[in-house]
Design an enzyme around this catalytic site. Structure first.
Site, PDB file in Angstrom:
ATOM      1  N   SER A   1      41.129  34.792  35.138  1.00 48.64           N
ATOM      2  CA  SER A   1      40.331  36.005  35.339  1.00 48.64           C
ATOM      3  C   SER A   1      38.914  35.686  34.913  1.00 48.64           C
ATOM      4  O   SER A   1      38.717  34.926  33.958  1.00 48.64           O
ATOM      5  CB  SER A   1      40.875  37.167  34.514  1.00 48.64           C
ATOM      6  OG  SER A   1      40.190  38.375  34.802  1.00 48.64           O
TER       7      SER A   1
ATOM      8  N   ALA B   1      44.777  27.408  34.301  1.00 45.53           N
ATOM      9  CA  ALA B   1      45.425  26.460  33.397  1.00 45.53           C
ATOM     10  C   ALA B   1      44.447  25.632  32.583  1.00 45.53           C
ATOM     11  O   ALA B   1      44.815  25.094  31.530  1.00 45.53           O
ATOM     12  CB  ALA B   1      46.346  25.534  34.193  1.00 45.53           C
TER      13      ALA B   1
ATOM     14  N   PRO C   1      46.337  40.346  24.331  1.00 46.01           N
ATOM     15  CA  PRO C   1      45.886  39.716  23.090  1.00 46.01           C
ATOM     16  C   PRO C   1      44.631  40.386  22.538  1.00 46.01           C
ATOM     17  O   PRO C   1      43.834  40.983  23.271  1.00 46.01           O
ATOM     18  CB  PRO C   1      45.567  38.278  23.518  1.00 46.01           C
ATOM     19  CG  PRO C   1      46.086  38.132  24.915  1.00 46.01           C
ATOM     20  CD  PRO C   1      46.091  39.501  25.504  1.00 46.01           C
TER      21      PRO C   1
ATOM     22  N   LYS D   1      39.487  44.098  32.807  1.00 41.63           N
ATOM     23  CA  LYS D   1      40.869  43.919  32.362  1.00 41.63           C
ATOM     24  C   LYS D   1      41.692  45.185  32.596  1.00 41.63           C
ATOM     25  O   LYS D   1      42.878  45.117  32.933  1.00 41.63           O
ATOM     26  CB  LYS D   1      40.911  43.536  30.884  1.00 41.63           C
ATOM     27  CG  LYS D   1      40.148  42.263  30.540  1.00 41.63           C
ATOM     28  CD  LYS D   1      40.588  41.067  31.358  1.00 41.63           C
ATOM     29  CE  LYS D   1      41.937  40.529  30.982  1.00 41.63           C
ATOM     30  NZ  LYS D   1      42.261  39.258  31.683  1.00 41.63           N
TER      31      LYS D   1
ATOM     32  N   ASP E   1      41.023  29.686  44.596  1.00 44.65           N
ATOM     33  CA  ASP E   1      40.018  30.744  44.491  1.00 44.65           C
ATOM     34  C   ASP E   1      40.814  32.038  44.464  1.00 44.65           C
ATOM     35  O   ASP E   1      41.651  32.280  45.350  1.00 44.65           O
ATOM     36  CB  ASP E   1      39.084  30.689  45.703  1.00 44.65           C
ATOM     37  CG  ASP E   1      38.016  31.771  45.687  1.00 44.65           C
ATOM     38  OD1 ASP E   1      38.220  32.814  45.025  1.00 44.65           O
ATOM     39  OD2 ASP E   1      36.990  31.590  46.353  1.00 44.65           O
ATOM     40  N   LEU E   2      40.621  32.855  43.456  1.00 44.23           N
ATOM     41  CA  LEU E   2      41.409  34.080  43.318  1.00 44.23           C
ATOM     42  C   LEU E   2      41.284  35.006  44.526  1.00 44.23           C
ATOM     43  O   LEU E   2      42.165  35.839  44.762  1.00 44.23           O
ATOM     44  CB  LEU E   2      41.013  34.828  42.045  1.00 44.23           C
ATOM     45  CG  LEU E   2      41.475  34.207  40.729  1.00 44.23           C
ATOM     46  CD1 LEU E   2      40.887  34.967  39.558  1.00 44.23           C
ATOM     47  CD2 LEU E   2      42.990  34.153  40.636  1.00 44.23           C
TER      48      LEU E   2
ATOM     49  N   ILE F   1      43.308  29.604  26.721  1.00 42.76           N
ATOM     50  CA  ILE F   1      44.706  30.020  26.602  1.00 42.76           C
ATOM     51  C   ILE F   1      45.590  29.218  27.550  1.00 42.76           C
ATOM     52  O   ILE F   1      46.661  28.737  27.169  1.00 42.76           O
ATOM     53  CB  ILE F   1      44.846  31.529  26.892  1.00 42.76           C
ATOM     54  CG1 ILE F   1      44.083  32.351  25.850  1.00 42.76           C
ATOM     55  CG2 ILE F   1      46.318  31.941  26.916  1.00 42.76           C
ATOM     56  CD1 ILE F   1      44.007  33.838  26.170  1.00 42.76           C
TER      57      ILE F   1
END
Length: 326
Positions: A88, A14, A191, A168, A66-67, A18
């Site tokens: 990401s 966040a 995008p 990606k 933490d991803l 973007i």
């Protein structure tokens, strides 16, 4: 205004370029937002979010995640009715250990977010992918991006050390695999080069690359990444549109038009002749015709894109505001 059954949204990443705009528009539309950041003690990640209109009405909650830490993701997702997954790893530097620093966090982080969404009964997850998951040496279409059916060639990306497009690509493929196996409703935004006004205090990767180009340096990334440009506000609004539209499904290319790097350089020269934008040989550009309605799937849902003039002007103005350009 968001309807009552979808008013709480979790937004990962966040605090970024973007993600910040997504939070901004969600708050304006009446959503409560559970916003994730990497370091909740870092004001560079939090202050600009907390100062947004609506944030002081208890509609914004910040979570440090933490991803690769599933429990931290579950805590952020719990209680949300939807998820917009933007987070990401993104860098313009060559990674010393791309698997550990970039590829694994992108792939496993995406799956962790989807697992948490599934566990908490989330109705839909919107995922930020990239046009770079469609462009480098597309399988079956060697030197062009065609439409949402195109995928970047993983072997080619590895051979050329194109780690960001590879990250990606594999992250998005992992998301579709999970969604199919687990019956989770996901929609993906792809995008192009995202430019425009920056809410966060730091300059992000795409704007930094653009700054280098404006300063007369050939970008240290393959120019086939410059396959269409899009205003950051449009990208943010596209995510919300796809979450709110029940008919949305699949992948959505998100660009103002299918254009090349030299088109951007020409527009910059037209609007700002004081900046000496370098050109590249046409032989270096992907062999694909320019298309004004490349993002037809989004346009058919009512999306209206800012013009390239508007994108370039807002990009330059933001870089000037940040003190990066005179």
């Amino acid at each position: 205004m968001a309807s009552e059954d979808r008013k709480v949204m979790c937004v990962t990443g966040a605090s970024g370029f973007i993600g910040s705009w997504i939070v901004y528009f969600l708050l304006r539309r009446g959503y409560a937002v559970r916003a994730t950041v990497k370091d909740i003690q870092d004001e560079k990640e939090t202050k600009h979010l907390e100062s947004m209109e609506g944030a002081d009405e208890s509609r914004l909650r910040l979570f440090q995640i933490d991803l690769l830490d599933y429990d931290s993701i579950v805590a952020a997702v719990a209680g949300a009715s939807g998820v917009i997954h933007v987070a990401s790893p993104c860098t313009i530097d060559f990674s010393r250990d791309p698997e550990r620093e970039l590829l694994n966090p992108a792939r496993e982080g995406t799956v962790n977010v989807l697992k948490a969404a599934k566990e908490n009964g989330i109705r839909r997850v919107v995922i930020t992918s990239s046009i770079s998951a469609m462009t480098p040496r597309v399988s079956g279409l060697p030197e062009a991006v065609g439409d949402e059916n195109c995928w970047s060639d993983e072997d080619y990306c590895r051979s050329k050390e194109l780690w960001y497009p590879l990250s990606k690509t594999i992250a998005e493929k992992a998301a579709w695999k999970f969604a199919k196996e687990e019956g989770l409703d996901i929609v993906v935004v792809n995008p192009g080069i995202v430019l425009g006004p920056m809410i966060p205090p730091s300059v992000n990767a795409s704007m930094l690359v653009t700054l280098f180009v404006i300063q007369g340096k050939i970008p240290d990334v393959p120019v086939d990444h410059f396959m269409g440009f899009v205003h950051v506000k449009d990208v943010a609004l596209a995510h919300i549109l796809l979450y709110e539209n029940p008919s949305a499904a699949g992948r959505y290319l998100c660009v103002e038009a299918a254009t090349h790097y030299n088109d951007f350089a020409a527009k910059m020269a037209e609007l700002y002749p004081e900046y000496k934008m370098p050109r590249v040989s046409d032989d270096c550009l992907p062999k694909v015709s320019n298309m004004k309605e490349a993002s037809k799937k989004l346009i058919d849902l009512g999306m209206k894109f800012a013009s390239l003039d508007h994108i370039v002007q807002d990009c330059v103005q933001s870089l000037r505001t940040k003190g990066c350009l005179s």
